[in-house]
Design a protein around this motif. Sequence first.
Motif, PDB file in Angstrom:
ATOM      1  N   ILE A 150       0.835  -1.204   0.000  1.00  0.00           N
ATOM      2  CA  ILE A 150       0.000   0.000   0.000  1.00  0.00           C
ATOM      3  C   ILE A 150       0.868   1.252   0.000  1.00  0.00           C
ATOM      4  CG2 ILE A 150      -1.826   1.260   1.218  1.00  0.00           C
ATOM      5  CD1 ILE A 150      -2.570  -1.433   2.547  1.00  0.00           C
ATOM      6  N   GLY A 151       0.566   2.169  -0.909  1.00  0.00           N
ATOM      7  CA  GLY A 151       1.223   3.474  -0.919  1.00  0.00           C
ATOM      8  C   GLY A 151       0.180   4.575  -0.826  1.00  0.00           C
ATOM      9  N   ARG A 152       0.302   5.441   0.172  1.00  0.00           N
ATOM     10  CA  ARG A 152      -0.662   6.529   0.371  1.00  0.00           C
ATOM     11  C   ARG A 152      -0.035   7.844  -0.061  1.00  0.00           C
ATOM     12  NH1 ARG A 152      -1.393   3.029   4.691  1.00  0.00           N
ATOM     13  NH2 ARG A 152      -3.534   2.260   4.954  1.00  0.00           N
ATOM     14  N   LEU A 153      -0.775   8.605  -0.848  1.00  0.00           N
ATOM     15  CA  LEU A 153      -0.286   9.864  -1.363  1.00  0.00           C
ATOM     16  C   LEU A 153      -1.300  10.948  -0.983  1.00  0.00           C
ATOM     17  CD1 LEU A 153       2.036  11.034  -3.020  1.00  0.00           C
ATOM     18  CD2 LEU A 153       0.689  10.592  -5.080  1.00  0.00           C
ATOM     19  N   PRO A 154      -1.011  11.766   0.053  1.00  0.00           N
ATOM     20  CA  PRO A 154      -1.985  12.764   0.499  1.00  0.00           C
ATOM     21  C   PRO A 154      -2.159  13.887  -0.509  1.00  0.00           C
ATOM     22  CG  PRO A 154       0.082  13.032   1.681  1.00  0.00           C
ATOM     23  CD  PRO A 154       0.213  11.775   0.873  1.00  0.00           C
ATOM     24  N   GLY A 155      -3.392  14.343  -0.635  1.00  0.00           N
ATOM     25  CA  GLY A 155      -3.683  15.483  -1.485  1.00  0.00           C
ATOM     26  C   GLY A 155      -3.690  16.771  -0.684  1.00  0.00           C
ATOM     27  N   SER A 156      -4.112  17.845  -1.348  1.00  0.00           N
ATOM     28  CA  SER A 156      -4.114  19.154  -0.696  1.00  0.00           C
ATOM     29  C   SER A 156      -5.278  19.322   0.262  1.00  0.00           C
ATOM     30  CB  SER A 156      -4.188  20.249  -1.764  1.00  0.00           C
ATOM     31  OG  SER A 156      -5.455  20.201  -2.434  1.00  0.00           O
ATOM     32  N   GLY A 157      -6.283  18.475   0.155  1.00  0.00           N
ATOM     33  CA  GLY A 157      -7.470  18.618   0.982  1.00  0.00           C
ATOM     34  C   GLY A 157      -8.528  19.505   0.368  1.00  0.00           C
ATOM     35  N   GLU A 158      -8.267  19.985  -0.831  1.00  0.00           N
ATOM     36  CA  GLU A 158      -9.257  20.831  -1.513  1.00  0.00           C
ATOM     37  C   GLU A 158     -10.554  20.063  -1.766  1.00  0.00           C
ATOM     38  OE1 GLU A 158      -9.815  23.001  -5.863  1.00  0.00           O
ATOM     39  OE2 GLU A 158      -7.813  22.462  -5.159  1.00  0.00           O
ATOM     40  N   LEU A 159     -10.405  18.765  -2.073  1.00  0.00           N
ATOM     41  CA  LEU A 159     -11.561  17.903  -2.276  1.00  0.00           C
ATOM     42  C   LEU A 159     -11.483  16.722  -1.320  1.00  0.00           C
ATOM     43  CD1 LEU A 159     -11.749  17.752  -6.182  1.00  0.00           C
ATOM     44  CD2 LEU A 159     -13.290  18.989  -4.652  1.00  0.00           C
ATOM     45  N   ALA A 190       2.205   5.887  -9.659  1.00  0.00           N
ATOM     46  CA  ALA A 190       2.544   6.361  -8.312  1.00  0.00           C
ATOM     47  C   ALA A 190       3.730   7.331  -8.379  1.00  0.00           C
ATOM     48  CB  ALA A 190       2.867   5.172  -7.410  1.00  0.00           C
ATOM     49  N   GLU A 191       4.733   7.005  -9.174  1.00  0.00           N
ATOM     50  CA  GLU A 191       5.884   7.905  -9.310  1.00  0.00           C
ATOM     51  C   GLU A 191       5.481   9.241  -9.925  1.00  0.00           C
ATOM     52  OE1 GLU A 191       8.530   5.564 -11.676  1.00  0.00           O
ATOM     53  OE2 GLU A 191       9.571   4.717  -9.935  1.00  0.00           O
ATOM     54  N   TYR A 192       4.623   9.196 -10.941  1.00  0.00           N
ATOM     55  CA  TYR A 192       4.215  10.430 -11.617  1.00  0.00           C
ATOM     56  C   TYR A 192       3.458  11.347 -10.671  1.00  0.00           C
ATOM     57  CZ  TYR A 192       1.901  13.691 -14.713  1.00  0.00           C
ATOM     58  OH  TYR A 192       1.441  14.852 -15.290  1.00  0.00           O
ATOM     59  N   PHE A 193       2.452  10.800  -9.984  1.00  0.00           N
ATOM     60  CA  PHE A 193       1.629  11.662  -9.132  1.00  0.00           C
ATOM     61  C   PHE A 193       2.363  12.081  -7.861  1.00  0.00           C
ATOM     62  CE2 PHE A 193      -1.576   9.945 -11.955  1.00  0.00           C
ATOM     63  CZ  PHE A 193      -2.326  11.082 -12.231  1.00  0.00           C
ATOM     64  N   ALA A 194       3.322  11.270  -7.413  1.00  0.00           N
ATOM     65  CA  ALA A 194       4.126  11.676  -6.262  1.00  0.00           C
ATOM     66  C   ALA A 194       5.046  12.839  -6.616  1.00  0.00           C
ATOM     67  CB  ALA A 194       4.938  10.496  -5.751  1.00  0.00           C
ATOM     68  N   ALA A 195       5.397  12.961  -7.902  1.00  0.00           N
ATOM     69  CA  ALA A 195       6.283  14.043  -8.323  1.00  0.00           C
ATOM     70  C   ALA A 195       5.553  15.377  -8.464  1.00  0.00           C
ATOM     71  CB  ALA A 195       6.946  13.678  -9.657  1.00  0.00           C
ATOM     72  N   LEU A 196       4.224  15.356  -8.475  1.00  0.00           N
ATOM     73  CA  LEU A 196       3.468  16.605  -8.515  1.00  0.00           C
ATOM     74  C   LEU A 196       3.520  17.285  -7.155  1.00  0.00           C
ATOM     75  CD1 LEU A 196       0.217  15.479 -10.416  1.00  0.00           C
ATOM     76  CD2 LEU A 196       2.287  16.524 -11.377  1.00  0.00           C
ATOM     77  N   GLN A 198       1.813  18.936  -3.875  1.00  0.00           N
ATOM     78  CA  GLN A 198       0.591  18.547  -3.182  1.00  0.00           C
ATOM     79  C   GLN A 198      -0.594  19.399  -3.632  1.00  0.00           C
ATOM     80  OE1 GLN A 198       1.132  18.240   1.024  1.00  0.00           O
ATOM     81  NE2 GLN A 198      -0.772  17.149   1.359  1.00  0.00           N
ATOM     82  N   ALA A 199      -0.327  20.634  -3.976  1.00  0.00           N
ATOM     83  CA  ALA A 199      -1.409  21.515  -4.440  1.00  0.00           C
ATOM     84  C   ALA A 199      -1.994  21.031  -5.755  1.00  0.00           C
ATOM     85  CB  ALA A 199      -0.886  22.939  -4.599  1.00  0.00           C
ATOM     86  N   GLU A 200      -1.207  20.271  -6.535  1.00  0.00           N
ATOM     87  CA  GLU A 200      -1.699  19.749  -7.811  1.00  0.00           C
ATOM     88  C   GLU A 200      -2.502  18.460  -7.643  1.00  0.00           C
ATOM     89  OE1 GLU A 200       1.406  20.776 -11.230  1.00  0.00           O
ATOM     90  OE2 GLU A 200       2.408  19.902  -9.470  1.00  0.00           O
ATOM     91  N   ARG A 201      -2.553  17.972  -6.408  1.00  0.00           N
ATOM     92  CA  ARG A 201      -3.374  16.794  -6.111  1.00  0.00           C
ATOM     93  C   ARG A 201      -4.494  17.232  -5.169  1.00  0.00           C
ATOM     94  NH1 ARG A 201       1.784  14.777  -4.926  1.00  0.00           N
ATOM     95  NH2 ARG A 201       1.210  14.774  -2.719  1.00  0.00           N
ATOM     96  N   PRO A 202      -5.661  17.573  -5.667  1.00  0.00           N
ATOM     97  CA  PRO A 202      -6.703  18.117  -4.810  1.00  0.00           C
ATOM     98  C   PRO A 202      -7.301  17.111  -3.842  1.00  0.00           C
ATOM     99  CG  PRO A 202      -7.503  17.875  -7.054  1.00  0.00           C
ATOM    100  CD  PRO A 202      -6.034  17.613  -7.091  1.00  0.00           C
TER     101      PRO A 202
END
Length: 376
Positions: A150-159, A190-196, A198-202
């Motif tokens: 399991i890998g968890r990738l937190p977002g910005s919390g916007e959504l 996972a690598e791609y979205f982890a490189a964004l 946090q603000a780019e992950r709502p």
Amino acid sequence: LDDWQVQLIEDGVPVEIDSFPVWSTRGGTGTAELVDVGLGTELELMARDISGKAVVVTGRALLNVFATYPNTYHRAAELGAVAMFVSSDAPDNLIRPTSSGSNLLDDNAIPAFQLGAQDLARLRRAARDGGSISWQLDARHVNGTTHDVIGRLPGSGELSGTILVTAHYDAWFAGALDNATGVAGLIGLAEYFAALTQAERPRDMLFLGVTGHDAGYPYGGVNQWLEKNQHPVDELELFMNLDHLAAKGEEHLGTTGIIDMLGLVLERPGDEERALFTTAHPALIRKFMPHILKFTPLTVVLPTVPSVTANGDLEGAMGELGVPSVNLTMATPHYHTEEDTADRIPAEQLSRAVKAHRDFLLDVLPMTRGQIRSPL
């Protein structure tokens, strides 16, 4: 599986036949008269006296995935059959192991074996001529422990809510298509979205590797994760299953195996057909199709999960819980055979498939729950 053997007996002479046990069927030893039941449909089973007989089933696969015999094993046993022998129309007499439609473990009733299509044709001829078959299967069920990754990738919390991306990491043989391609896609995304930033992950993202899928429905897949994560399921906005992302051969929109199954025309060799399975959420198809058209040839679209799904223990299980789900998959006659090897996976094709998933996720990430589940 400790040991097994199948011998065709014609004119009193036993000849060993290459075989592989249908996963998790009961062990045992026996000899019985062969009876050909065609595709193993209810009508075909009822039309023959199969009590005390070994049934021969000519299996075919729609979209190279959906077996024509999912219920034949248990139904034949109910009608008194003592063994089953089946093929799955893999090329070149390759054996394609499968499970029965529902795996009952120690309650599975009779021994069953997969054969290559050419060897199964020998059994059909022997059945016509009054031949018999003998079998020996030394097998047992033991409990074991597997682990989800399991890998968890937190977002910005916007959504609020979470997007869950999953691939099963168990396999038959080398398992390059099924499912090293899916695991490669899982790691790449996972690598791609982890490189964004946090603000780019709502919203939050979860990347999950599961095992047990090929052990036979209903075990394995996401079932273990679901048992321990009922609350997070309510927060899931999308479930994406990565399975069979690339394979050697020409990608094309084929006849989904139906014409070939009827024996009217042969599909092109290397019949790699791609399909998009979704739950009945039009936004999923609407958002995915532009990226499919950009990165892959035209795809069969089947917005029918969970009523029709290639994976009841993956996107099917999520669809049953009402979670919007997608699975952009392709199938090849070589999957689940010893020729599912890395040399059959074109890197360029795999890259295109993963990019299609990436761009779809980028579109879905900022969508609200209402937009994702909109009936329009």
